[in-house]
Design a protein around this motif. Sequence first.
Motif, PDB file in Angstrom:
ATOM      1  N   PHE A 109      19.138  -2.097 -32.216  1.00  0.00           N
ATOM      2  CA  PHE A 109      19.644  -1.490 -31.062  1.00  0.00           C
ATOM      3  C   PHE A 109      19.832  -0.144 -30.998  1.00  0.00           C
ATOM      4  CE2 PHE A 109      21.351  -6.058 -29.590  1.00  0.00           C
ATOM      5  CZ  PHE A 109      20.324  -5.931 -28.705  1.00  0.00           C
ATOM      6  N   ALA A 110      19.980   0.361 -32.257  1.00  0.00           N
ATOM      7  CA  ALA A 110      20.086   1.789 -32.461  1.00  0.00           C
ATOM      8  C   ALA A 110      19.046   2.570 -32.353  1.00  0.00           C
ATOM      9  CB  ALA A 110      20.775   2.155 -33.970  1.00  0.00           C
ATOM     10  N   GLN A 111      17.914   1.755 -32.590  1.00  0.00           N
ATOM     11  CA  GLN A 111      16.419   2.494 -32.548  1.00  0.00           C
ATOM     12  C   GLN A 111      16.050   2.288 -31.021  1.00  0.00           C
ATOM     13  OE1 GLN A 111      14.876   0.389 -36.429  1.00  0.00           O
ATOM     14  NE2 GLN A 111      13.361   1.627 -35.404  1.00  0.00           N
ATOM     15  N   ILE A 112      16.567   1.330 -30.366  1.00  0.00           N
ATOM     16  CA  ILE A 112      16.329   1.043 -28.893  1.00  0.00           C
ATOM     17  C   ILE A 112      17.109   2.072 -28.109  1.00  0.00           C
ATOM     18  CG2 ILE A 112      16.544  -0.292 -26.937  1.00  0.00           C
ATOM     19  CD1 ILE A 112      15.658  -2.870 -28.682  1.00  0.00           C
ATOM     20  N   ARG A 113      18.485   2.272 -28.666  1.00  0.00           N
ATOM     21  CA  ARG A 113      19.396   3.034 -27.814  1.00  0.00           C
ATOM     22  C   ARG A 113      18.414   4.607 -27.895  1.00  0.00           C
ATOM     23  NH1 ARG A 113      23.354   3.531 -25.137  1.00  0.00           N
ATOM     24  NH2 ARG A 113      24.043   1.351 -25.631  1.00  0.00           N
ATOM     25  N   GLU A 114      17.956   5.002 -29.158  1.00  0.00           N
ATOM     26  CA  GLU A 114      17.465   6.224 -29.541  1.00  0.00           C
ATOM     27  C   GLU A 114      16.141   6.471 -28.506  1.00  0.00           C
ATOM     28  OE1 GLU A 114      15.381   8.833 -33.004  1.00  0.00           O
ATOM     29  OE2 GLU A 114      16.181   6.815 -33.186  1.00  0.00           O
ATOM     30  N   VAL A 115      15.493   5.626 -28.249  1.00  0.00           N
ATOM     31  CA  VAL A 115      14.441   5.590 -27.291  1.00  0.00           C
ATOM     32  C   VAL A 115      14.636   5.825 -25.912  1.00  0.00           C
ATOM     33  CG1 VAL A 115      12.147   4.469 -26.194  1.00  0.00           C
ATOM     34  CG2 VAL A 115      12.828   4.449 -28.828  1.00  0.00           C
ATOM     35  N   ALA A 116      15.873   4.973 -25.695  1.00  0.00           N
ATOM     36  CA  ALA A 116      16.269   5.116 -24.158  1.00  0.00           C
ATOM     37  C   ALA A 116      16.809   6.356 -23.952  1.00  0.00           C
ATOM     38  CB  ALA A 116      17.371   4.011 -23.890  1.00  0.00           C
ATOM     39  N   GLU A 117      17.731   6.913 -24.807  1.00  0.00           N
ATOM     40  CA  GLU A 117      18.318   8.500 -24.908  1.00  0.00           C
ATOM     41  C   GLU A 117      17.081   9.438 -24.661  1.00  0.00           C
ATOM     42  OE1 GLU A 117      20.899   8.722 -28.046  1.00  0.00           O
ATOM     43  OE2 GLU A 117      22.581   7.414 -27.104  1.00  0.00           O
ATOM     44  N   LYS A 118      16.085   9.190 -25.351  1.00  0.00           N
ATOM     45  CA  LYS A 118      14.990  10.301 -25.223  1.00  0.00           C
ATOM     46  C   LYS A 118      14.478  10.295 -23.978  1.00  0.00           C
ATOM     47  CE  LYS A 118      13.900  10.770 -30.221  1.00  0.00           C
ATOM     48  NZ  LYS A 118      12.740  10.427 -31.256  1.00  0.00           N
ATOM     49  N   ALA A 119      14.486   9.073 -23.232  1.00  0.00           N
ATOM     50  CA  ALA A 119      13.710   8.935 -21.987  1.00  0.00           C
ATOM     51  C   ALA A 119      14.950   9.437 -20.801  1.00  0.00           C
ATOM     52  CB  ALA A 119      13.394   7.571 -21.889  1.00  0.00           C
ATOM     53  N   GLY A 120      16.160   9.653 -21.103  1.00  0.00           N
ATOM     54  CA  GLY A 120      16.868   9.854 -20.222  1.00  0.00           C
ATOM     55  C   GLY A 120      17.594   8.819 -19.479  1.00  0.00           C
ATOM     56  N   ILE A 121      17.465   7.507 -20.194  1.00  0.00           N
ATOM     57  CA  ILE A 121      17.943   6.157 -19.678  1.00  0.00           C
ATOM     58  C   ILE A 121      19.364   6.017 -20.306  1.00  0.00           C
ATOM     59  CG2 ILE A 121      17.614   3.951 -19.492  1.00  0.00           C
ATOM     60  CD1 ILE A 121      14.708   4.523 -19.233  1.00  0.00           C
ATOM     61  N   ALA A 122      20.275   5.569 -19.256  1.00  0.00           N
ATOM     62  CA  ALA A 122      21.685   5.614 -19.545  1.00  0.00           C
ATOM     63  C   ALA A 122      22.075   4.160 -19.965  1.00  0.00           C
ATOM     64  CB  ALA A 122      22.772   6.018 -18.454  1.00  0.00           C
ATOM     65  N   VAL A 123      21.472   2.935 -19.635  1.00  0.00           N
ATOM     66  CA  VAL A 123      22.024   1.690 -19.844  1.00  0.00           C
ATOM     67  C   VAL A 123      21.027   1.194 -20.776  1.00  0.00           C
ATOM     68  CG1 VAL A 123      22.771  -0.432 -18.975  1.00  0.00           C
ATOM     69  CG2 VAL A 123      23.356   1.669 -17.819  1.00  0.00           C
ATOM     70  N   VAL A 124      21.080   0.346 -21.770  1.00  0.00           N
ATOM     71  CA  VAL A 124      20.326  -0.608 -22.443  1.00  0.00           C
ATOM     72  C   VAL A 124      20.917  -2.161 -22.469  1.00  0.00           C
ATOM     73  CG1 VAL A 124      19.490  -1.187 -24.806  1.00  0.00           C
ATOM     74  CG2 VAL A 124      19.746   1.277 -24.196  1.00  0.00           C
ATOM     75  N   ALA A 125      19.888  -2.876 -22.135  1.00  0.00           N
ATOM     76  CA  ALA A 125      20.344  -4.232 -21.775  1.00  0.00           C
ATOM     77  C   ALA A 125      19.466  -5.282 -22.554  1.00  0.00           C
ATOM     78  CB  ALA A 125      20.518  -4.660 -20.328  1.00  0.00           C
ATOM     79  N   HIS A 126      20.196  -6.405 -22.695  1.00  0.00           N
ATOM     80  CA  HIS A 126      19.435  -7.483 -23.393  1.00  0.00           C
ATOM     81  C   HIS A 126      19.602  -8.741 -22.710  1.00  0.00           C
ATOM     82  CE1 HIS A 126      22.779  -8.879 -26.408  1.00  0.00           C
ATOM     83  NE2 HIS A 126      23.188  -8.471 -25.393  1.00  0.00           N
ATOM     84  N   GLY A 127      18.775  -9.630 -22.923  1.00  0.00           N
ATOM     85  CA  GLY A 127      18.737 -10.898 -22.180  1.00  0.00           C
ATOM     86  C   GLY A 127      19.482 -11.918 -22.659  1.00  0.00           C
ATOM     87  N   VAL A 128      20.646 -11.885 -23.520  1.00  0.00           N
ATOM     88  CA  VAL A 128      21.338 -12.859 -23.973  1.00  0.00           C
ATOM     89  C   VAL A 128      21.983 -13.643 -22.609  1.00  0.00           C
ATOM     90  CG1 VAL A 128      23.464 -11.390 -23.991  1.00  0.00           C
ATOM     91  CG2 VAL A 128      23.407 -13.494 -25.445  1.00  0.00           C
ATOM     92  N   ASN A 129      22.062 -15.101 -22.641  1.00  0.00           N
ATOM     93  CA  ASN A 129      22.804 -15.919 -21.537  1.00  0.00           C
ATOM     94  C   ASN A 129      23.968 -16.556 -21.937  1.00  0.00           C
ATOM     95  OD1 ASN A 129      22.163 -18.613 -22.794  1.00  0.00           O
ATOM     96  ND2 ASN A 129      19.652 -17.894 -22.621  1.00  0.00           N
ATOM     97  N   ALA A 130      24.460 -17.250 -21.157  1.00  0.00           N
ATOM     98  CA  ALA A 130      25.694 -17.673 -21.039  1.00  0.00           C
ATOM     99  C   ALA A 130      25.770 -18.981 -22.237  1.00  0.00           C
ATOM    100  CB  ALA A 130      26.210 -18.387 -19.940  1.00  0.00           C
ATOM    101  N   ASP A 131      24.635 -19.516 -22.466  1.00  0.00           N
ATOM    102  CA  ASP A 131      24.624 -20.507 -23.556  1.00  0.00           C
ATOM    103  C   ASP A 131      24.633 -19.808 -24.937  1.00  0.00           C
ATOM    104  OD1 ASP A 131      24.259 -22.708 -21.965  1.00  0.00           O
ATOM    105  OD2 ASP A 131      22.137 -22.544 -21.886  1.00  0.00           O
ATOM    106  N   ASP A 132      23.938 -18.972 -25.254  1.00  0.00           N
ATOM    107  CA  ASP A 132      24.168 -17.878 -26.389  1.00  0.00           C
ATOM    108  C   ASP A 132      25.423 -17.867 -26.785  1.00  0.00           C
ATOM    109  OD1 ASP A 132      21.220 -18.036 -26.409  1.00  0.00           O
ATOM    110  OD2 ASP A 132      21.186 -16.055 -25.252  1.00  0.00           O
ATOM    111  N   MET A 133      26.234 -17.483 -25.834  1.00  0.00           N
ATOM    112  CA  MET A 133      27.670 -17.085 -26.159  1.00  0.00           C
ATOM    113  C   MET A 133      28.425 -18.191 -27.010  1.00  0.00           C
ATOM    114  SD  MET A 133      27.327 -13.958 -25.087  1.00  0.00           S
ATOM    115  CE  MET A 133      29.058 -13.580 -24.996  1.00  0.00           C
TER     116      MET A 133
END
Length: 284
Positions: A109-133
Motif C-alpha cells: 500500500f505504501a508503493q500504491i499510495r506513492e503512485v497515486a500521489e504522483k498522479a494527483g489522486i487523493a483516495v486509494v481503495a481496495h476490494g475487501v468485503n464484509a466476509d473478509d472482516m
Amino acid sequence: MNPLALKSRRLTDIIRKYDSLAVALSGGVDSTFLLAFADHFIQREATGARLLAVTAASMLHPEKEVQAAARFAEEKGICHQVIQTSEMASDEFLKNSTGRCYVCKTIIFAQIREVAEKAGIAVVAHGVNADDMRDFRPGLKAAREMGIAAPLAEVGFTKDEIRQLAKEMGLAVWDKPASGCLATRIPYDQPITREKLIQVKAAEGVLADLGVLSCRVRHYGETARIEIPARVMDTIIQPSVRTHIVEKFRKIGFLYISMDLEGFVSGRLNRSVSAEYSEGESNS
C-alpha cells in the motif's frame, strides 16, 4: 428497496464523493467489481475526476492474475499501472510470522499510495468485503492505519452479493475462484523462500492443467498437501490421474504428496493462529 439495492445505493453515494480514486486491482472479483462500479460514476459523472487502477506484481502474485487485471483495465479504457512490489526484500516478511500480511500490505500500500500521489489522486481503495472482516487478516489493520478506503466492506457487501452484482453487470470474473498470495501456502513460522514459492506455483499449475482451478498446495517441507473442492476428489484419485500428479510433484521436489480430505477451505492455515488475534490476513 431490497437490501442489495440499498447497499448499491450506499456504495454509489460513497463513490460519488471521490474526486479521484486509485483502486488496488488484483484481478479478482472484488477489486474488479469495485473498479467497474467506480468507473461508471467517477469517469462518467464527475467532471474532471480521475480513476486509476494499480496492480501489484511480484513472485507472490500469479502472472495470470496480473494479466487479467491488465486486460480488464484495457477493455474499460481505465488508466492502469503495474508496479513491482518489494515484499521479498523484507526480512520481516520472509520470517512468515502471524503478522506476515501486516508487513506485506504495509509495503504494497505504501508503493500504491506513492503512485497515486504522483498522479494527483487523493483516495486509494481496495476490494475487501464484509466476509473478509470476519477472518484473521492483519493486512486489514495495515490498510486502516494507512488510510486505505474499503467501500465494499463499509456498506456491508458479502462475497456472494458481489458475485451476484458482478454477474448482473456482465463481468466475466463474477464466478472466478479466489487466488490469494502464494505466501499463504506456507504455514506460519516456516520461512518463505523463492524455492518454496516456485514449487507451490508449479504444483498448483499441475492441478490447473487438469482443470482444477480452485485449489491450494500447502508447502510442508518435503510434503505437499493438496486442498481441492470435495466435488472433484473422485476425479483426482483415479489411478491414472493420481499417478500423473505424484510423478509431476516429485519432479517439482516433493517427496510426499497428500490430499486434505476436508477439501479446499479458504483461510485454512489461520486455524493455527492464537485466539488473541482479532484480525489478520489469509486471502488464501
